[in-house]
Design a protein around this motif. Sequence first.
Motif, PDB file in Angstrom:
ATOM      1  N   VAL A  20       0.849  -1.181   0.076  1.00 52.12           N
ATOM      2  CA  VAL A  20      -0.045   0.042   0.068  1.00 52.12           C
ATOM      3  C   VAL A  20       0.894   1.324   0.006  1.00 52.12           C
ATOM      4  CG1 VAL A  20      -1.881   1.366   1.304  1.00 52.12           C
ATOM      5  CG2 VAL A  20      -1.837  -1.310   1.282  1.00 52.12           C
ATOM      6  N   MET A  21       0.623   2.219  -1.251  1.00 51.04           N
ATOM      7  CA  MET A  21       1.515   3.284  -1.118  1.00 51.04           C
ATOM      8  C   MET A  21       0.513   4.443  -0.491  1.00 51.04           C
ATOM      9  SD  MET A  21       4.284   1.900  -2.128  1.00 51.04           S
ATOM     10  CE  MET A  21       5.174   3.397  -2.240  1.00 51.04           C
ATOM     11  N   GLY A  22      -0.812   4.485  -0.666  1.00 49.34           N
ATOM     12  CA  GLY A  22      -1.311   5.403  -0.485  1.00 49.34           C
ATOM     13  C   GLY A  22      -3.112   5.282  -0.905  1.00 49.34           C
ATOM     14  N   HIS A  23      -3.840   6.442  -0.462  1.00 49.06           N
ATOM     15  CA  HIS A  23      -5.004   6.246  -0.653  1.00 49.06           C
ATOM     16  C   HIS A  23      -5.468   7.693  -1.428  1.00 49.06           C
ATOM     17  CE1 HIS A  23      -4.492   4.026   2.750  1.00 49.06           C
ATOM     18  NE2 HIS A  23      -5.238   3.111   2.401  1.00 49.06           N
ATOM     19  N   GLU A  24      -5.879   7.262  -2.547  1.00 44.11           N
ATOM     20  CA  GLU A  24      -6.602   8.488  -3.445  1.00 44.11           C
ATOM     21  C   GLU A  24      -8.064   8.143  -3.944  1.00 44.11           C
ATOM     22  OE1 GLU A  24      -6.032  12.052  -5.267  1.00 44.11           O
ATOM     23  OE2 GLU A  24      -4.402  10.960  -4.178  1.00 44.11           O
ATOM     24  N   GLY A  25      -8.877   9.432  -3.579  1.00 45.01           N
ATOM     25  CA  GLY A  25     -10.147   9.063  -3.598  1.00 45.01           C
ATOM     26  C   GLY A  25     -10.655   7.820  -3.092  1.00 45.01           C
ATOM     27  N   PRO A  26     -11.371   7.109  -3.842  1.00 46.61           N
ATOM     28  CA  PRO A  26     -12.235   5.688  -3.454  1.00 46.61           C
ATOM     29  C   PRO A  26     -11.266   4.533  -3.600  1.00 46.61           C
ATOM     30  CG  PRO A  26     -13.033   6.039  -5.501  1.00 46.61           C
ATOM     31  CD  PRO A  26     -12.129   7.297  -5.365  1.00 46.61           C
ATOM     32  N   TYR A  27      -9.798   4.934  -4.137  1.00 45.56           N
ATOM     33  CA  TYR A  27      -9.029   3.721  -4.373  1.00 45.56           C
ATOM     34  C   TYR A  27      -7.788   3.633  -3.680  1.00 45.56           C
ATOM     35  CZ  TYR A  27     -11.329   3.986  -8.655  1.00 45.56           C
ATOM     36  OH  TYR A  27     -12.474   3.950  -9.706  1.00 45.56           O
ATOM     37  N   VAL A  28      -7.277   2.371  -3.462  1.00 49.68           N
ATOM     38  CA  VAL A  28      -5.916   2.248  -2.656  1.00 49.68           C
ATOM     39  C   VAL A  28      -4.991   1.904  -3.566  1.00 49.68           C
ATOM     40  CG1 VAL A  28      -4.904   0.391  -1.054  1.00 49.68           C
ATOM     41  CG2 VAL A  28      -7.408   0.740  -0.964  1.00 49.68           C
ATOM     42  N   GLN A  29      -3.881   2.625  -3.467  1.00 43.63           N
ATOM     43  CA  GLN A  29      -2.721   2.704  -4.511  1.00 43.63           C
ATOM     44  C   GLN A  29      -1.814   1.486  -3.896  1.00 43.63           C
ATOM     45  OE1 GLN A  29      -1.829   6.877  -4.310  1.00 43.63           O
ATOM     46  NE2 GLN A  29      -2.769   7.121  -6.179  1.00 43.63           N
ATOM     47  N   LEU A  30      -1.610   0.473  -4.966  1.00 38.54           N
ATOM     48  CA  LEU A  30      -0.782  -0.397  -4.570  1.00 38.54           C
ATOM     49  C   LEU A  30       0.433  -0.439  -5.605  1.00 38.54           C
ATOM     50  CD1 LEU A  30      -3.152  -3.135  -4.381  1.00 38.54           C
ATOM     51  CD2 LEU A  30      -2.218  -1.836  -2.518  1.00 38.54           C
ATOM     52  N   ARG A  31       1.809  -0.857  -5.068  1.00 37.17           N
ATOM     53  CA  ARG A  31       3.039  -1.124  -5.816  1.00 37.17           C
ATOM     54  C   ARG A  31       3.307  -2.657  -5.732  1.00 37.17           C
ATOM     55  NH1 ARG A  31       7.082   3.457  -5.421  1.00 37.17           N
ATOM     56  NH2 ARG A  31       5.965   4.421  -6.835  1.00 37.17           N
ATOM     57  N   PRO A  32       3.853  -3.074  -7.033  1.00 38.61           N
ATOM     58  CA  PRO A  32       4.009  -4.521  -6.862  1.00 38.61           C
ATOM     59  C   PRO A  32       5.462  -4.854  -5.824  1.00 38.61           C
ATOM     60  CG  PRO A  32       4.115  -3.956  -9.159  1.00 38.61           C
ATOM     61  CD  PRO A  32       3.872  -2.724  -8.210  1.00 38.61           C
ATOM     62  N   PHE A  33       5.316  -5.827  -5.402  1.00 44.58           N
ATOM     63  CA  PHE A  33       6.612  -6.358  -4.322  1.00 44.58           C
ATOM     64  C   PHE A  33       7.719  -6.265  -5.384  1.00 44.58           C
ATOM     65  CE2 PHE A  33       9.804  -8.849  -2.083  1.00 44.58           C
ATOM     66  CZ  PHE A  33       9.236  -8.681  -0.972  1.00 44.58           C
ATOM     67  N   GLY A  34       8.881  -5.328  -4.549  1.00 42.33           N
ATOM     68  CA  GLY A  34      10.055  -5.279  -5.405  1.00 42.33           C
ATOM     69  C   GLY A  34      10.043  -4.056  -6.180  1.00 42.33           C
ATOM     70  N   GLY A  35       9.024  -3.386  -6.205  1.00 48.73           N
ATOM     71  CA  GLY A  35       8.913  -2.000  -7.009  1.00 48.73           C
ATOM     72  C   GLY A  35       8.077  -2.222  -8.317  1.00 48.73           C
ATOM     73  N   GLY A  36       7.873  -1.020  -9.216  1.00 52.82           N
ATOM     74  CA  GLY A  36       7.290  -1.190 -10.310  1.00 52.82           C
ATOM     75  C   GLY A  36       6.121  -0.164 -10.450  1.00 52.82           C
ATOM     76  N   ARG A  37       5.371  -0.224 -11.247  1.00 52.47           N
ATOM     77  CA  ARG A  37       4.285   0.622 -11.740  1.00 52.47           C
ATOM     78  C   ARG A  37       3.081   0.522 -10.659  1.00 52.47           C
ATOM     79  NH1 ARG A  37       2.161   2.476 -17.473  1.00 52.47           N
ATOM     80  NH2 ARG A  37       1.036   4.461 -16.618  1.00 52.47           N
ATOM     81  N   GLU A  38       2.716   1.561  -9.949  1.00 51.33           N
ATOM     82  CA  GLU A  38       1.477   1.424  -8.929  1.00 51.33           C
ATOM     83  C   GLU A  38       0.324   1.315  -9.830  1.00 51.33           C
ATOM     84  OE1 GLU A  38       1.348   4.959  -6.488  1.00 51.33           O
ATOM     85  OE2 GLU A  38       3.184   4.531  -5.871  1.00 51.33           O
ATOM     86  N   TRP A  39      -0.752   0.811  -9.230  1.00 48.82           N
ATOM     87  CA  TRP A  39      -2.043   0.601  -9.752  1.00 48.82           C
ATOM     88  C   TRP A  39      -3.118   0.705  -8.775  1.00 48.82           C
ATOM     89  CZ3 TRP A  39       0.498  -3.763  -7.982  1.00 48.82           C
ATOM     90  CH2 TRP A  39      -0.398  -4.760  -7.143  1.00 48.82           C
ATOM     91  N   ASP A  40      -4.360   1.001  -9.146  1.00 45.43           N
ATOM     92  CA  ASP A  40      -5.222   1.609  -8.071  1.00 45.43           C
ATOM     93  C   ASP A  40      -6.209   0.108  -7.901  1.00 45.43           C
ATOM     94  OD1 ASP A  40      -4.663   4.159  -7.980  1.00 45.43           O
ATOM     95  OD2 ASP A  40      -6.103   4.778  -9.460  1.00 45.43           O
ATOM     96  N   ALA A  41      -6.547   0.033  -6.449  1.00 44.81           N
ATOM     97  CA  ALA A  41      -7.422  -1.040  -6.374  1.00 44.81           C
ATOM     98  C   ALA A  41      -8.631  -0.751  -5.486  1.00 44.81           C
ATOM     99  CB  ALA A  41      -6.441  -2.049  -5.407  1.00 44.81           C
ATOM    100  N   ASP A  42      -9.663  -1.526  -5.896  1.00 42.97           N
ATOM    101  CA  ASP A  42     -11.018  -1.171  -5.178  1.00 42.97           C
ATOM    102  C   ASP A  42     -10.842  -1.559  -3.728  1.00 42.97           C
ATOM    103  OD1 ASP A  42     -13.489  -1.373  -4.096  1.00 42.97           O
ATOM    104  OD2 ASP A  42     -14.357  -2.467  -5.508  1.00 42.97           O
ATOM    105  N   PRO A  43     -11.234  -0.785  -2.523  1.00 37.16           N
ATOM    106  CA  PRO A  43     -10.688  -1.235  -1.315  1.00 37.16           C
ATOM    107  C   PRO A  43     -11.476  -2.433  -0.623  1.00 37.16           C
ATOM    108  CG  PRO A  43     -11.525   1.105  -1.347  1.00 37.16           C
ATOM    109  CD  PRO A  43     -11.300   0.582  -2.704  1.00 37.16           C
ATOM    110  N   LEU A  44     -12.718  -2.534  -1.456  1.00 40.67           N
ATOM    111  CA  LEU A  44     -13.471  -3.934  -1.061  1.00 40.67           C
ATOM    112  C   LEU A  44     -12.835  -5.097  -1.697  1.00 40.67           C
ATOM    113  CD1 LEU A  44     -17.171  -2.185  -1.897  1.00 40.67           C
ATOM    114  CD2 LEU A  44     -15.741  -2.540   0.289  1.00 40.67           C
ATOM    115  N   ALA A  45     -11.996  -4.859  -2.713  1.00 37.05           N
ATOM    116  CA  ALA A  45     -11.216  -6.124  -3.274  1.00 37.05           C
ATOM    117  C   ALA A  45      -9.720  -6.609  -2.750  1.00 37.05           C
ATOM    118  CB  ALA A  45     -11.524  -6.230  -4.790  1.00 37.05           C
ATOM    119  N   VAL A  46      -9.593  -5.786  -1.544  1.00 41.29           N
ATOM    120  CA  VAL A  46      -8.398  -6.142  -0.996  1.00 41.29           C
ATOM    121  C   VAL A  46      -8.266  -6.496   0.261  1.00 41.29           C
ATOM    122  CG1 VAL A  46      -6.201  -4.567  -0.198  1.00 41.29           C
ATOM    123  CG2 VAL A  46      -7.514  -3.776  -2.366  1.00 41.29           C
ATOM    124  N   ARG A  47      -7.293  -7.383   0.639  1.00 39.10           N
ATOM    125  CA  ARG A  47      -7.327  -8.036   1.777  1.00 39.10           C
ATOM    126  C   ARG A  47      -5.740  -8.278   2.305  1.00 39.10           C
ATOM    127  NH1 ARG A  47      -5.048 -13.271   1.219  1.00 39.10           N
ATOM    128  NH2 ARG A  47      -5.412 -14.351  -0.659  1.00 39.10           N
TER     129      ARG A  47
END
Length: 71
Positions: A20-47
């Motif tokens: 988890v890199m942050g929270h922007e609007g309704p999304y959770v911002q994730l970065r792959p393990f080891g680095g890389g391009r972030e993506w937005d995830a639905d907080p209801l689909a994150v565990r």
Amino acid sequence: MKPPVGAYVVDTKTERIGVVMGHEGPYVQLRPFGGGREWDADPLAVRHATPEERLRAATSYANARSRGEVP
């Protein structure tokens, strides 16, 4: 679920493990393990990732790095 920054989580829609890199609007911002391009995830689909999932992600990254696939 609004996991804290730095937590290891699984995006259940893509089955990707990310940090988890942050929270922007309704999304959770994730970065792959080891680095890389972030993506937005639905907080209801994150565990939270299990210890086994974290170990698998770390091993996959280490193997890819040893093969020269990632920096």
